[in-house]
Design a protein around this motif. Structure first.
Motif, PDB file in Angstrom:
ATOM      1  N   GLU A  74       9.828  -5.028   3.071  1.00 36.90           N
ATOM      2  CA  GLU A  74      10.028  -4.675   1.662  1.00 36.90           C
ATOM      3  C   GLU A  74       9.546  -5.794   0.738  1.00 36.90           C
ATOM      4  N   ASP A 133       5.830  -5.784   0.672  1.00 35.55           N
ATOM      5  CA  ASP A 133       5.392  -4.639  -0.118  1.00 35.55           C
ATOM      6  C   ASP A 133       5.480  -4.954  -1.607  1.00 35.55           C
ATOM      7  N   SER A 134       6.569  -5.575  -2.040  1.00 37.19           N
ATOM      8  CA  SER A 134       6.716  -5.957  -3.448  1.00 37.19           C
ATOM      9  C   SER A 134       5.638  -6.968  -3.850  1.00 37.19           C
ATOM     10  N   TYR A 138       1.982  -7.661   6.827  1.00 35.82           N
ATOM     11  CA  TYR A 138       2.607  -6.394   6.431  1.00 35.82           C
ATOM     12  C   TYR A 138       2.220  -5.285   7.414  1.00 35.82           C
TER      13      TYR A 138
END
Length: 580
Positions: A109, A112-113, A150
């Motif tokens: 997460e 991703d941010s 990622y």
């Protein structure tokens, strides 16, 4: 928000790439203008900064609202605060993601941010030297590393779809990155697109062969096998980005195609053979520079010789065309990838990349061909440090400093002799056609000034018109624009004018003006003649003549100088266009 013209936007980009750091005026001028900045460059930089300050005043609608560019003793600095720059937010989120590595879901997460801060490649709307700035390259590498990690997390967690979304656009920017394409293949297979994954491997294998002269490495081949076997990508092992991977030895074969039957260059080939043999016997690394005028055949000679001796370099042959002042860090990245170093392991800093390059080449026998070099500083980081390697450089510049400080051998390549010019023409046209019109063929070689490029252009035009007589083409050269007639439609590589353009463009304005004036002088001329022509001192004249001689635009002999016929025609054209 309109940030202004291109150079003003480049200045903002340069400052934003290095927040809270002093960017010197010299660095700004080098990035914005390169080696030939205008005399007013310092004033222009001051004007750009003033306009940017007005545009970035607090209260204006901008992502960088509140930022102020401050002047320091040697340059400028852009102080920023939290939340003002996507770059800083990205770096902070990546840092937190790496610290949360034990919790794969949380790390995913955070990555991703971080990647949401990106809207495209670094400085995607800008061009030129800024895109190759070390800070820009380092930022692109940080983005790439984040995407790779990622993707590793997504695939390992059985969520290939988000990995696919991140990998696909980046694959277009990094078309030769094997680790990136390996993950993309696994993500495609995990999404049920096995055929697309296999097609991706086929295309990458072709690009690696054509661009780098290498075969796919272990990582991409393993991904290919897993796709073929139908193994699910969920079992992928996450490799931490900080963990170095073992470099696999590869044998690059990057030499361009050879020119068989090279005419009139036996003496130079023998000299290159002797230098190589001497280096092998002495156990030293040796550098040889083949220098000469535009179109004299430097690349053809070097490539032909390199093919002749390629078997003496079993660990490979590296090749790069350095035209356009290609930065050495870009060349090092390409060479290191070709030698088996994973792209994400290639250092961004020039000194570190050069050190890794020398390390990789240690105990290897590799031939390095650096074509169309511009200056010695561009070459030095690309020189191996261990015996067994051999470097050949071609350049239209004199490269005297490379000979003086680095011990390079200089071979000054001249035009062909009249006899060898006829042999070269017969090889390209066919001996029957040349023997049928011996007088016209001899006159054609004279009108081409025995310059290999001009002979190639003439031969190409005659080959394109097999029913035309050589004598008719000679008449066209006599009566028309000879430089225009020595061009080949749709082939910029066979244009005498275009080749001389590059040498002319490298001159400063005053030397260009002198070069144009020299077109009116018939025969030889001295430094005193030039001093009178420019209404200057003999020192000024000698300095300009040295620049012209360094570019091989004039010939020097016993204190006198001359222009070759085709060079004189070019100077005349320039004078008519620029000095009406």
């Amino acid at each position: 928000m309109d940030i202004g013209p291109l150079k003003q936007r480049c200045l903002l980009g340069l400052l934003a790439l290095q927040p809270d750091r002093v960017v010197t005026r010299d660095e700004i001028i080098d990035v914005l203008w390169g080696v030939n900045p205008p005399r007013t460059c310092a004033g222009l930089v001051h004007s750009y900064v003033s306009r940017l300050r007005r545009g970035l005043q607090p209260g204006r609608e901008s992502r960088v609202k509140g930022q102020i560019i401050t002047a320091v003793r040697d340059g400028y600095r852009m102080p920023v605060e939290a939340g003002q720059l996507d770059l800083l937010e990205f770096d902070e989120l990546v840092h937190h993601a790496e610290r949360a590595a034990e919790d794969s879901g949380a790390a995913l997460e955070l990555f991703d941010s971080a990647l949401h801060r990106w809207r495209g490649p670094v400085l995607s709307d800008l061009v030129g030297r800024l895109r190759q700035h070390p800070a820009a390259i380092a930022l692109s590498q940080r983005r790439l590393n984040a995407v790779l990690t990622y993707a590793d997390l997504s695939i390992a967690l059985g969520r290939p779809e988000p990995a696919l979304e991140r990998l696909r656009p980046l694959a277009h920017e990094e078309s030769l990155h094997e680790g990136l394409h390996a993950r993309l293949m696994l993500a495609l297979a995990g999404c049920g697109q096995q055929a697309e994954a296999l097609r991706l491997f086929t295309e990458l294998r072709r690009r690696l062969a054509e661009d780098l002269g290498v075969t796919p490495g272990a990582e991409i081949q393993e991904a290919h096998l897993r796709v073929l076997r139908g193994e699910l990508p969920m079992a992928a092992v996450v490799v931490p980005r900080s963990a170095p991977r073992e470099t696999s030895a590869q044998v690059p074969t990057q030499l361009p195609g050879d020119t068989p039957g090279l005419a009139g260059r036996d003496r130079y080939l023998a000299q290159l053979d002797a230098i190589l043999t001497g280096a092998e016997e002495a156990g030293t690394v040796m550098t040889t520079a083949v220098v000469g005028a535009a179109g004299v055949g430097k690349t053809t000679l070097a490539v032909h010789w390199a093919h002749r001796v390629s078997s003496r370099f079993p660990d490979g042959q590296l090749f790069v065309n350095l035209h356009g002042a290609v930065q050495p860090n870009r060349v090092l990245a390409r060479f290191l990838r070709a030698l088996g170093v994973p792209a994400d392991e290639v250092p961004v800093e020039l000194d570190e990349a050069a050190a890794m390059y020398r390390t990789v080449l240690a105990n290897r026998k590799v031939l390095v061909l650096l074509d169309n070099a511009v200056h010695a500083a561009q070459i030095r980081p690309l020189l191996p440090g261990s015996p067994g390697c051999f470097v050949v450089i071609t350049s239209r510049h004199r490269l005297g400093s490379l000979a003086a400080s680095d011990g390079a051998h200089l071979l000054d390549l001249d035009v062909l002799s009249p006899v060898d010019s006829l042999r070269a023409l017969a090889r390209m046209l066919g001996p029957e056609r040349v023997h049928a019109e011996p007088a016209a063929a001899a006159e054609l070689t004279r009108l081409c000034a025995h310059l290999p490029l001009a002979l190639s252009a003439a031969a190409a035009n005659l080959v394109n018109h097999p029913h035309h007589r050589i004598a008719d083409y000679v008449v066209a050269l006599h009566n028309g624009n000879r430089l225009a007639a020595l061009e080949v439609d749709s082939d910029d590589q066979l244009s005498v004018r275009a080749a001389i353009d590059l040498s002319y463009a490298s001159l400063d304005l005053a030397t260009q003006r002198l070069f144009r004036r020299l077109s009116v002088i018939r025969g030889g001329f001295s430094g005193e003649t030039v001093a009178a022509l420019i209404d200057g001192t003999s020192h000024d004249a000698d300095h300009m003549l040295d620049r012209l001689a360094a570019q091989h635009l004039i010939r020097a002999s016993a204190g006198f100088y001359t222009l070759d016929d085709l060079i004189r025609l070019y100077a005349t054209e320039r004078a008519q266009a620029e000095d009406p």
